[in-house]
Every structure is written in C-alpha cells, then in structure tokens.
Design an enzyme around this catalytic site. Sequence first.
Site, PDB file in Angstrom:
ATOM      1  CD  GLU A  28      -0.030   3.849  -1.399  1.00  0.00           C
ATOM      2  OE1 GLU A  28      -0.643   4.556  -0.574  1.00  0.00           O
ATOM      3  OE2 GLU A  28       0.782   4.291  -2.208  1.00  0.00           O
ATOM      4  CD  GLU A  69      -6.905   3.254  -0.396  1.00  0.00           C
ATOM      5  OE1 GLU A  69      -6.026   4.112  -0.652  1.00  0.00           O
ATOM      6  OE2 GLU A  69      -7.864   3.490   0.348  1.00  0.00           O
ATOM      7  CD  GLU A  76      -3.731   9.727  -2.477  1.00  0.00           C
ATOM      8  OE1 GLU A  76      -2.802   8.981  -2.088  1.00  0.00           O
ATOM      9  OE2 GLU A  76      -4.667  10.075  -1.752  1.00  0.00           O
TER      10      GLU A  76
END
Length: 118
Positions: A28, A69, A76
Amino acid sequence: MKNNLKNIIAIKNAFFYSFNGIKYLLKERAFKQELLCGAILSFIEFFRNTSFAMLLYLFSSFMLVLLTEALNSAIESVVDRISLEKHELSQKAKDIGSAAVFIAMLHFAVVWILSFFI
C-alpha cells in the site's frame, strides 16, 4: 496434550495471518509513505537528547498511525470485495476509515512538533 497442540497450531496460524497482512500493507502506497516518514523522524530523534518517556510517546503516536492505516486498508478491502459499484454506504465507510487515519496523523504531527519544544 491434544489441547496444547491445538493452541500451538492456532498461535502459528495467527502469526502467519498477521505476517500476510503486513505483506499486503507493504504494498500500500500510503502505508509505505507513513513508514518512511516515521523512519526519517526516528533517525532525527536518534541525534536529539530525548528522554525515554518521550521516545515511547513518539513511537506510540507513530504506531497509532500505522494501526489506523491498517484498519482503513482492511475496511477498503472489504468494501471493494462486496462491490466496486458506487454506493453511499460504501463511500461512507471508506471516508470514515480515512478520517480515522487523518485524526491519527494529526495526533502524530502534534506530538512530534511539540517534542521539539519540550
């Protein structure tokens, strides 16, 4: 004995699930940027005369950013798994996850900036 073996296998599996999660996170972009920022600031702290208590506080603020995060990335992924179509609730979930990361980053910034004046 049989229960102990099951516990050991469960712990081993949990470790590898976590390790796989970290591998995903390292792909990511945002996570890599946050890691780099934390690494640079930690390197700077190495040369400052900072108390151990302050170092712990700085480190915990950094870990909070990485934690949020990771949770945001999980949210997500789940939302995208359900559907890639635009939906108000999907967007709401993603926005709230992003807000959590933003709040953690604000905390991180305040703690690190204040550490230069304390």
